[in-house]
Design a protein around this motif. Structure first.
Motif, PDB file in Angstrom:
ATOM      1  N   UNK A 143      59.277 -26.732  81.291  1.00 13.34           N
ATOM      2  CA  UNK A 143      59.625 -28.072  80.665  1.00 13.34           C
ATOM      3  C   UNK A 143      59.926 -29.013  81.713  1.00 13.34           C
ATOM      4  N   UNK A 144      60.502 -28.856  82.653  1.00 18.61           N
ATOM      5  CA  UNK A 144      60.851 -29.999  83.683  1.00 18.61           C
ATOM      6  C   UNK A 144      59.840 -30.303  84.718  1.00 18.61           C
ATOM      7  N   UNK A 145      58.679 -29.043  85.140  1.00 20.01           N
ATOM      8  CA  UNK A 145      57.979 -29.500  86.170  1.00 20.01           C
ATOM      9  C   UNK A 145      57.235 -30.724  85.920  1.00 20.01           C
ATOM     10  N   UNK A 146      56.540 -31.243  84.564  1.00 24.26           N
ATOM     11  CA  UNK A 146      55.952 -32.464  84.550  1.00 24.26           C
ATOM     12  C   UNK A 146      56.866 -33.614  84.663  1.00 24.26           C
ATOM     13  N   UNK A 147      57.900 -33.478  84.517  1.00 23.37           N
ATOM     14  CA  UNK A 147      58.894 -34.775  84.477  1.00 23.37           C
ATOM     15  C   UNK A 147      59.177 -34.930  86.205  1.00 23.37           C
ATOM     16  N   UNK A 148      59.444 -33.594  86.991  1.00 21.23           N
ATOM     17  CA  UNK A 148      59.545 -33.722  88.301  1.00 21.23           C
ATOM     18  C   UNK A 148      58.275 -34.036  89.249  1.00 21.23           C
ATOM     19  N   UNK A 149      57.181 -33.749  88.511  1.00 16.42           N
ATOM     20  CA  UNK A 149      55.878 -34.212  89.129  1.00 16.42           C
ATOM     21  C   UNK A 149      55.770 -35.747  88.781  1.00 16.42           C
ATOM     22  N   UNK A 150      55.913 -36.176  87.665  1.00 15.72           N
ATOM     23  CA  UNK A 150      55.765 -37.466  87.436  1.00 15.72           C
ATOM     24  C   UNK A 150      56.743 -38.466  87.981  1.00 15.72           C
ATOM     25  N   UNK A 151      58.030 -38.078  88.109  1.00 11.58           N
ATOM     26  CA  UNK A 151      59.038 -38.997  88.931  1.00 11.58           C
ATOM     27  C   UNK A 151      58.562 -39.108  90.496  1.00 11.58           C
ATOM     28  N   UNK A 152      58.066 -37.699  90.841  1.00  9.82           N
ATOM     29  CA  UNK A 152      57.618 -37.913  92.537  1.00  9.82           C
ATOM     30  C   UNK A 152      56.571 -38.745  92.734  1.00  9.82           C
ATOM     31  N   UNK A 153      55.476 -38.795  91.760  1.00 13.99           N
ATOM     32  CA  UNK A 153      54.507 -39.623  92.112  1.00 13.99           C
ATOM     33  C   UNK A 153      54.642 -40.838  91.850  1.00 13.99           C
ATOM     34  N   UNK A 154      55.543 -41.237  90.706  1.00 16.85           N
ATOM     35  CA  UNK A 154      55.851 -42.663  90.321  1.00 16.85           C
ATOM     36  C   UNK A 154      56.591 -43.367  91.483  1.00 16.85           C
ATOM     37  N   UNK A 155      57.669 -42.579  91.874  1.00 18.25           N
ATOM     38  CA  UNK A 155      58.556 -43.206  92.714  1.00 18.25           C
ATOM     39  C   UNK A 155      58.162 -43.034  94.275  1.00 18.25           C
ATOM     40  N   UNK A 156      56.969 -42.362  94.361  1.00 19.74           N
ATOM     41  CA  UNK A 156      56.563 -41.990  95.814  1.00 19.74           C
ATOM     42  C   UNK A 156      57.677 -41.275  96.537  1.00 19.74           C
ATOM     43  N   UNK A 157      58.452 -40.425  95.769  1.00 16.87           N
ATOM     44  CA  UNK A 157      59.382 -39.699  96.476  1.00 16.87           C
ATOM     45  C   UNK A 157      58.771 -38.283  97.127  1.00 16.87           C
ATOM     46  N   UNK A 158      59.335 -37.558  98.138  1.00 17.78           N
ATOM     47  CA  UNK A 158      58.954 -36.368  98.491  1.00 17.78           C
ATOM     48  C   UNK A 158      59.421 -35.515  97.491  1.00 17.78           C
ATOM     49  N   UNK A 159      58.492 -34.285  97.222  1.00 20.56           N
ATOM     50  CA  UNK A 159      58.706 -33.278  95.910  1.00 20.56           C
ATOM     51  C   UNK A 159      59.858 -32.691  96.208  1.00 20.56           C
ATOM     52  N   UNK A 160      60.514 -32.428  97.240  1.00 21.32           N
ATOM     53  CA  UNK A 160      61.681 -31.604  97.540  1.00 21.32           C
ATOM     54  C   UNK A 160      62.973 -32.333  97.316  1.00 21.32           C
ATOM     55  N   UNK A 161      62.622 -33.675  97.605  1.00 14.49           N
ATOM     56  CA  UNK A 161      64.125 -34.630  97.099  1.00 14.49           C
ATOM     57  C   UNK A 161      64.395 -34.815  95.660  1.00 14.49           C
ATOM     58  N   UNK A 162      63.054 -34.498  94.827  1.00 10.30           N
ATOM     59  CA  UNK A 162      63.397 -34.330  93.526  1.00 10.30           C
ATOM     60  C   UNK A 162      63.579 -33.156  92.843  1.00 10.30           C
ATOM     61  N   UNK A 163      62.532 -32.209  93.384  1.00  7.63           N
ATOM     62  CA  UNK A 163      62.372 -30.901  93.087  1.00  7.63           C
ATOM     63  C   UNK A 163      63.610 -29.982  93.140  1.00  7.63           C
ATOM     64  N   UNK A 164      64.129 -29.797  94.432  1.00  9.14           N
ATOM     65  CA  UNK A 164      65.177 -28.894  94.709  1.00  9.14           C
ATOM     66  C   UNK A 164      66.574 -29.284  93.710  1.00  9.14           C
ATOM     67  N   UNK A 165      66.834 -30.676  93.392  1.00  8.36           N
ATOM     68  CA  UNK A 165      67.996 -30.873  92.630  1.00  8.36           C
ATOM     69  C   UNK A 165      67.808 -30.326  91.378  1.00  8.36           C
TER      70      UNK A 165
END
Length: 465
Positions: A143-165
């Motif tokens: 359920x959350x993976x699409x959100x994590x990927x979209x937030x990381x892409x949209x904000x140009x964040x490292x995936x770990x900064x968004x995914x680990x939390x």
């Protein structure tokens, strides 16, 4: 802190199904776990079958008659499913309603709209923790993976900064907070107070998820600095819906069973009279069955109706929510069968006999046993169920608070160092597009931090209460 004592050993043990000595029982336990691990990892056998065969192997190595070993396994399977099966089913229905109605999306979008770049990791922890309350870990990830990927892409964040939390929030809920299967089974096996376990679990979970989530993500991003993989982001489940449930109604529905169970615990403490009308009422409405059933029924109106669900669509959603949990129910039941075989073989008493002169705290012993089984089997749920069966005799003379802490110690140990024999390891690796080494340095270390921090907090609380 409750420690192993001679008084515990004086309690009348259940007559074991074998007369094996400690050495043979120890070998039998190792052999049974080895069979399970080998079948799951080498032969890719379903965990239900592996646990069934492993339980019979345990009985055989312990010298138990086959018919008695079978009886122990089936008894444990039946009692475990009877104790938590309905609760797992209700949790699955609530999770499906949340996903299909767009309620989950509503919570996610509302929080993300108010989050600044600096607070985004904290927002992801909050999202994952709230969403993770009624959902299984695997469902929460999907359920959350699409959100994590979209937030990381949209904000140009490292995936770990968004995914680990996000992963930390889900994992802590899964290991420590009822109504997830592992904690529920441990509560049932140790005869712990569910409301008290839930309250103490939340108390332990908050600092644990902060340390393992947003704080560790700062370190993880230095070790593995990757961007969201260039893959098609799955369609969000509510894109075909004209309307979505409101944020407040969705949040209230998710938190309803938690509030009811915590209310029961509070009334039990304040009133402290089993015959009092108020306490009897809250004993009913705060029971896990009624609390989750109430949330499901309320959810049909607060989630289904705003989304425009017809009666047929609601029925279909419930049916689809139940279908995926057949395997989970069987695995949890087989884990209960393995636990009962351990108990009936005399392994629990063996641990008490061997460790009676140790100066090790009972809570630490429970954590270490759960860690060992987690490392061997790869399943947090199997580790929780098996460890609960092994340390059940320790709960005999404990207070309600310490019994609840024993459940949490087991839950914390069950999350230790996820590696290649854990399905969650491969889920994270594949969804985030990581190598095995990168997954070990991020996901596996995060799980270990959760386990150690939560275990330490449980030990600290045991000195206070």
């Amino acid at each position: 802190m409750t420690r192993l004592s001679v008084e515990m050993l004086a309690a009348d043990p259940v007559e074991p199904i074998t007369s094996a000595g400690h050495a043979q029982l120890g070998i039998a336990v190792l052999a049974g776990i080895a069979v399970i691990v080998l079948l799951i990892t080498k032969f890719k056998m379903h965990a239900f079958l592996a646990l069934t065969i492993g339980s019979l192997a345990l009985g055989a190595f312990a010298g138990a008659p086959l018919d008695k070993a079978i009886t122990s396994f089936t008894t444990g399977l039946g009692s475990t499913v009877a104790g938590v099966g309905v609760l797992i089913a209700l949790g699955a229905i609530l999770g499906k309603l949340l996903a299909d109605s767009g309620g989950a999306d509503q919570i996610v979008d509302t929080i993300l709209a108010k989050a600044s770049p600096r607070s985004m990791p904290w927002a992801m922890v909050l999202i994952a923790s709230v969403i993770g309350l009624p959902l299984f870990f695997e469902v929460g990830i999907v359920l959350l993976i699409p959100v994590v990927l979209m937030v990381a892409k949209r904000g140009n964040y490292s995936l770990m900064r968004i995914g680990i939390p996000a992963l930390a929030g889900l994992s802590v809920m899964h290991g420590l907070i009822p109504p997830h299967p592992g904690p529920l089974v441990a509560v049932d096996a140790l005869k712990a107070n569910l409301g008290l376990t839930l309250a103490l679990g939340v108390l332990v979970a908050i600092p644990t998820v902060i340390i393992a989530g947003p704080l560790f993500s700062k370190v993880a991003v230095r070790w593995v600095d990757v961007q969201a993989p260039d893959r098609m982001i799955p369609a969000r489940p509510s894109e075909d819906l004209k309307n979505r449930p409101g944020f407040g109604a969705t949040l209230a529905t998710i938190l309803l069973p938690v509030v009811l169970m915590l209310s029961k615990a509070l009334v039990d403490i304040v009133v402290d009279d089993p015959e009092h009308t108020v306490q009897r009422v809250f004993d009913v409405i705060g029971s896990p069955l009624i609390a989750l059933l109430a949330a499901v029924i309320v959810g049909m109106f607060t989630l289904g109706r705003p989304a425009g669900f017809t009666k047929e669509r609601l029925s279909s959603t419930v049916e689809k929510g139940l279908m995926p949990i057949a395997g989970i129910l069987l695995i949890v039941g087989a884990g209960g069968g393995f636990k009962q075989t351990l108990i009936d073989s005399g392994v629990g008493q063996m641990i008490l006999d061997i460790s009676k002169d140790w100066s090790i705290p009972a809570l630490l012993l429970a954590w270490l046993i759960a860690v060992a089984i987690r490392l061997a089997t790869g399943s947090a749920t199997v580790a929780t169920i098996s460890a609960a069966g092994l340390v059940a005799p320790l709960a005999a003379d404990m207070s309600s608070a310490h019994t609840a802490l024993l459940v949490l110690a087991i839950g914390a140990g069950s999350l230790f160092f996820s590696h290649v024999n854990d399905a969650g390891f491969w889920l994270v690796k594949e969804y985030f597009g990581l190598s095995v080494g990168q997954t070990l340095k991020t996901w596996s270390v995060m799980e270990t931090i959760i386990s150690v921090v939560a275990g330490g907090l449980v030990l600290l609380l045991s000195l206070i209460i």
